[in-house]
Design an enzyme around this catalytic site. Structure first.
Site, PDB file in Angstrom:
ATOM      1  N   HIS A 160      56.341  76.070  41.759  1.00 52.08           N
ATOM      2  CA  HIS A 160      57.460  76.840  41.215  1.00 52.08           C
ATOM      3  C   HIS A 160      58.771  76.549  41.940  1.00 52.08           C
ATOM      4  O   HIS A 160      59.806  77.090  41.564  1.00 52.08           O
ATOM      5  CB  HIS A 160      57.151  78.333  41.268  1.00 52.08           C
ATOM      6  CG  HIS A 160      56.053  78.731  40.341  1.00 52.08           C
ATOM      7  ND1 HIS A 160      56.155  78.595  38.980  1.00 52.08           N
ATOM      8  CD2 HIS A 160      54.820  79.227  40.566  1.00 52.08           C
ATOM      9  CE1 HIS A 160      55.032  79.012  38.404  1.00 52.08           C
ATOM     10  NE2 HIS A 160      54.208  79.386  39.342  1.00 52.08           N
TER      11      HIS A 160
ATOM     12  N   GLU B  23      43.793  83.292  41.476  1.00 47.95           N
ATOM     13  CA  GLU B  23      44.831  84.091  40.804  1.00 47.95           C
ATOM     14  C   GLU B  23      44.524  84.318  39.328  1.00 47.95           C
ATOM     15  O   GLU B  23      45.431  84.621  38.548  1.00 47.95           O
ATOM     16  CB  GLU B  23      46.208  83.443  40.982  1.00 47.95           C
ATOM     17  CG  GLU B  23      46.236  81.936  40.804  1.00 47.95           C
ATOM     18  CD  GLU B  23      47.594  81.317  41.176  1.00 47.95           C
ATOM     19  OE1 GLU B  23      48.577  82.049  41.321  1.00 47.95           O
ATOM     20  OE2 GLU B  23      47.651  80.073  41.294  1.00 47.95           O
TER      21      GLU B  23
ATOM     22  N   ASP C   4      50.361  86.267  39.849  1.00 45.58           N
ATOM     23  CA  ASP C   4      49.576  85.773  38.721  1.00 45.58           C
ATOM     24  C   ASP C   4      48.315  86.607  38.518  1.00 45.58           C
ATOM     25  O   ASP C   4      47.879  86.807  37.381  1.00 45.58           O
ATOM     26  CB  ASP C   4      49.213  84.298  38.932  1.00 45.58           C
ATOM     27  CG  ASP C   4      50.311  83.383  38.412  1.00 45.58           C
ATOM     28  OD1 ASP C   4      50.858  83.695  37.341  1.00 45.58           O
ATOM     29  OD2 ASP C   4      50.615  82.380  39.055  1.00 45.58           O
TER      30      ASP C   4
HETATM   31 MG   LIG Z   1      50.623  81.430  40.866  1.00 44.60          MG
END
Ligand SMILES: [Mg+2]
Ligand SMILES: [Mg+2]
Ligand SMILES: [Mg+2]
Ligand SMILES: [Mg+2]
Ligand SMILES: [Mg+2]
Ligand SMILES: [Mg+2]
Lengths: 266, 266, 266, 266, 266, 266
Positions: free
Chosen positions: E52, E156, E182
């Site tokens: 990310h 996750e 998540d």
């Molecule tokens: Mg994640």
């Protein structure tokens, strides 16, 4: 990373004057791994060349880190008339800067002004990595930086030879670095690039003697190992070898030649 | 820039099978001048390494141009399982791609699918510099590209040795490239990195023989010039030397040693 | 890559004076493929613009290679007062450099000093790709470089017009390049950007005549093809068109307009 | 920057289905000013091409910003099998992503899994600029993102045509984008790159009809303005033109031709 | 730079299991000075986020050096399904890698295969800076690397929770790292991003217990300092804080608020 | 993007003189997301620092876009004696430039010459993004640019204090910006870096008064929020806070401290 290894002071002018010859690896194509390889190859320091090399500021920031990872301080050679990079390199953790084509005391003073804090010069406050490398407080860095970061002026023209004592006398200038290729071009009136030119060789001992009188180190770039040994023997305290692209070419050519020799063996 | 010098076809599989051994310079730190230096050092081609080297796509685009400036074609080694870079490298003008760790015919077919246009594979249309290097029309490039751009599968595991004939039989795969370091790790069960391991050496002649049967070239990476000569003598038609960082280290170390020797002379 | 195609000398001043008009493609956003596209579009050479464009040094190194791949020499326009980039561009293989806003002979001499080797100027020794492009030995390059690499001074102010003969008389300056946009701003006292301004047009013939007297080429930047044709007809020997971003905008707008026209057809 | 202009939702699938044809500018060499120029040239959106173009992630981040500055949303075309870039592009503010070479429903589902949050897919949480572009809260973004960010599957193989209804039926897939060049290669068995191939043209209406049945937009890349007009007339709701390098080439060639015409006028 | 400070082994799994909680600084925008600032701010290690965040490979190479300069080891989080970056990060000197979205033992084994040398995995030989950081010989590095470089699987998803013991049992996997954001999205069926969700909190103790049974460390990302303290108290041995952009935002907002407060004081 | 938000004129000198204090966020490590984060944190504008920061030209181009995305204008601080960057920054869309170490009226005039079009200065025509940000025609931009783009001279030496009225009187100079760190170094003769030095504080009111007399804004950099509030209270109309790396360090340290406090709670 201790300050004595790579920070300001790692390459003190006083130590250079008195110590054994210091060999520096010259880098023109400074990606991280190239600098790390040179820095681990046996040199006491590296130079990142922003005049004839490809050391843009991003790569200088990266290259100083790469040298530091290998425990080696980094010098930065500025572009022609590129004094504005001087403080940027020091802010990024360089141990010193080298200015090409310093022809007289006025140019040397302008160079010093860009490198040293007041009252000697007009370097502006804003060390970033230079401060963290030093391990010092802000006031400590201010007090020590002028002594610990080197300003080396390149002597490589007829004018510079004539003004050598004046240049060496400039307060805040830490030493001189001879560019024998350009000196040969200058002394031959543009006829030859050859550090073995008698006029060049003849100038060397006078330069070393002048630097000794000024109690400042004389440095030099050496085209070949043989010249490097000769320069060290003459009393140059900092001898630069390279550049990296020559080492690369030589290593590759040697490998190909070795393949040929091995193939020719019965 | 003529297409025969650097474009697709510059490194044809057929020529590699029949010609004299071809020596390739391996580059892991590919800035423009590093690639140009290697490309001018005597190698017939260069490889830009995106698996263990620092050849990101930007540098591959720049490195292929740098090799082409010196009249040399460029191969690109893909990252592990990184087939998506294959067509990108060919679009940017690479003469071929090398896929690491191809263990069986299914992996080889997946690799070929990424490299060759239909009907052999599923490479998608979009050559940019590949087309301009080729000197061909669009339809001409489509007709010729599968033949002119190499897909080389690395053989460097126990599984790959077992599947060697099957891998070599895959349509569209142009040849194999032995990774003797990984092969030694594999054949020693993770105990040693040593291309001189008897189990590795023993495998080499079988590989060359299998490639000959398949009428496809066998290539190999050589850690040293002595090994390179040995590999060429055994019939490997493409022998890769390097990497650049080793040449750089060797060139620098040699220079420093030469300084020492010159200094020791009376 | 032969030296006559892209190296020093590719854009000789003498040839420019005597030859047919030479059209140059001006590039402000120089990624590799943009430069290659312009270099293959029909221009005899390209200019990489580091004054008003985005040609940082990394991109100049990449752009010179890109132009060379297409067989075209590259000029580099320096930033305002950015002479330190001049030798760097030549070291990277540029065929010449263009300095903006040269107002008098003193500025022209300072510019020449940065571009030419002694005895004409003080360019420092360190060609990298410039040397390999040339195909010459070190001494050969030193002997030829001053003649083969162009120094063009931009004439774009009231002061420059007044000093034109003096500027053209500066030894080592190879020619002038008119900036009609800035000239219109200057001649209108900041009131208009318009190369069609009568005061600008009137100056052009005088400039061409002065250049002819000095036996040096007069070059010019053209905002439009119509102006380019006019400038060529007036005797300018090097006419620059662009920039790339204008070509891009025009090509895109033309495509959208063509969609509209095609959609409107029954 | 308002969310409706460039953020998620700027290119809603529903609007594309129902609205007038939307023309998109295709960018392969995406430096900031190139993207800004295309985004201001009249296109409703831009695509940054990471398959056949040079849109590395750094340039995608920069290019999305450049498009947004001009008030235009940006799509990103992924490399072959490069789904890992999908969420990265959306995190960086892309309005949608395009996956090449989707051959069947299983591939379409894998693509959707990379693009959409649970419960539809497995996109992982971490929007950066995507969130700030949206003007939404974290929970708001989570609720809206699946609807507002487009997943477009490229249909460009024989297999894809056969599986078209299945692909269009995949939940979370927002539409299809036809690659007529690859389709022509596929339908000709590798014999031609020609979107005018009857087999290609014949497939188009069936594709539009299938998309209508699925209530999802059909998009397509157009090699020429004439084809773009034809595609819009056939009912494609998103028509991509370009790439930038073609516009650049056309603009430059047009300018040179105009110089010739102007020169030829008496 | 000693190997114990930053090289492989700096972040040993065994030490993590037994030691005091280890706090890690998470970096998404990793220019050199950003990483150095985080690495000096009090964290025991840093993570460079390539899922990310904006940690492309060039910046990972630079960021690992930056962390090492501050005496801190660096982990790298891979993109979704981006195992090909794993060995590249380790070759560049990372102390370990983190794979997102590992849902079952098969995915965990595929991840381990990319990270560990034979016989555990199929990591290919080619450490560059990894080897120089280690201070080991080639055979020494081969012998130690599997133990000294961490492979951490992110847990996750619902599937991952169900397969937790199986994942932890995979040979060569060194530990798990919980992604609570998540996980909250998954456990809420896409309805909320909230690590305080009871279903998430409830899962944490079970995860810690499972990790303890497997004698492997459990790590976690913490959105806030309060959560970080809670996670440490629950027995997580590695707690990641950040990202850098949040610290930056918080520091800037705090400064502006302090200006307001200071201005309001009489 | 409307011109009033981020284009030339966004930071008008007149508005600064008359308006409420304007707080500016200072950025030294300007990747896109760092700038966007600062620009959204509450500052009215940002400064990209090319003197002591890492704002190379590529990053300035990217950073101005990043600030504009958040609706904030960007200033650029030039390197020491780096006037050639001034027009480049304005061409790239900066709202103004800041020159360090302006010691007297001659330097101020040289700075203005680089920033303003004729007849005030000699800025050369070539706005790229500056023009598109402005929303003006070419002639409109020429007419407005001198008024809408700021030239701010840093006052940070003994010489500058002595010449303050002369500097402020220079036509085309829009205001002054105090560097209290360098001023403290200067006023202490190199003994201290401390904006709280009585000699520094004493100078501030005189500077504000002089600026008021000249009807030009006085700006200042503030090391801390307390100083920022004090400066605003004294009448400085533009107060710069930062840099980003300090905010980052403070945010990270605060987070770690908060973890400690939360852990210590029973
Ligand atoms: Mg994640
Ligand atoms: Mg200052
Ligand atoms: Mg396609
Ligand atoms: Mg020199
Ligand atoms: Mg291998
Ligand atoms: Mg001009």
């Amino acid at each position: 990373m201790t300050s004595t290894a790579v920070g300001p002071g790692a390459l003190g002018a006083a130590a250079l004057v008195n110590g054994a010859p210091h060999f520096n690896g010259w880098v023109q194509a400074p990606s991280a791994l190239v600098v790390e390889t040179i820095a681990r190859a046996g040199f006491a320091s590296v130079t990142l060349d922003a005049q004839h090399g490809f050391a843009t500021f991003d790569r200088i920031v990266e290259g100083i880190a790469a040298a530091a990872l290998a425990g080696r301080p980094a010098l930065v050679r500025l572009p022609l008339d590129g004094f504005s990079l001087a403080a940027q390199a020091l802010d990024a953790g360089a141990a010193g800067v080298i200015a090409p084509m310093i022809d007289d005391a006025a140019m040397a003073r302008a160079f010093v002004a860009a490198v040293k804090f007041p009252p000697i010069g007009r370097r502006s406050w804003g060390p970033n990595r230079g401060l963290s490398f030093s391990g010092l407080s802000r006031d400590g860095y201010l007090a020590e930086a002028n002594r610990r970061t080197l300003a080396l002026a390149m002597i490589e023209t007829v004018e510079a030879l004539a003004a050598l004592d004046d240049i060496l006398a400039v307060e805040g200038l830490d030493g001189v670095l001879i560019g024998p290729n350009d000196l040969s071009v200058a002394l031959s009136g543009g006829a030859a690039v050859d550090p073995a030119l008698p006029a060049v060789v003849k100038a060397l001992d006078a330069i070393v003697a002048a630097a000794r009188r000024a109690k400042k180190p004389a440095a030099i770039f050496a085209n070949t190992p043989t010249l490097a040994a000769d320069y060290a023997a003459r009393g140059f305290s900092l001898v630069c070898l390279g550049p990296d692209l020559a080492f690369l070419q030589q290593g590759a050519a040697r490998a190909l030649a070795d393949v040929g020799e091995a193939s020719a063996r019965p």
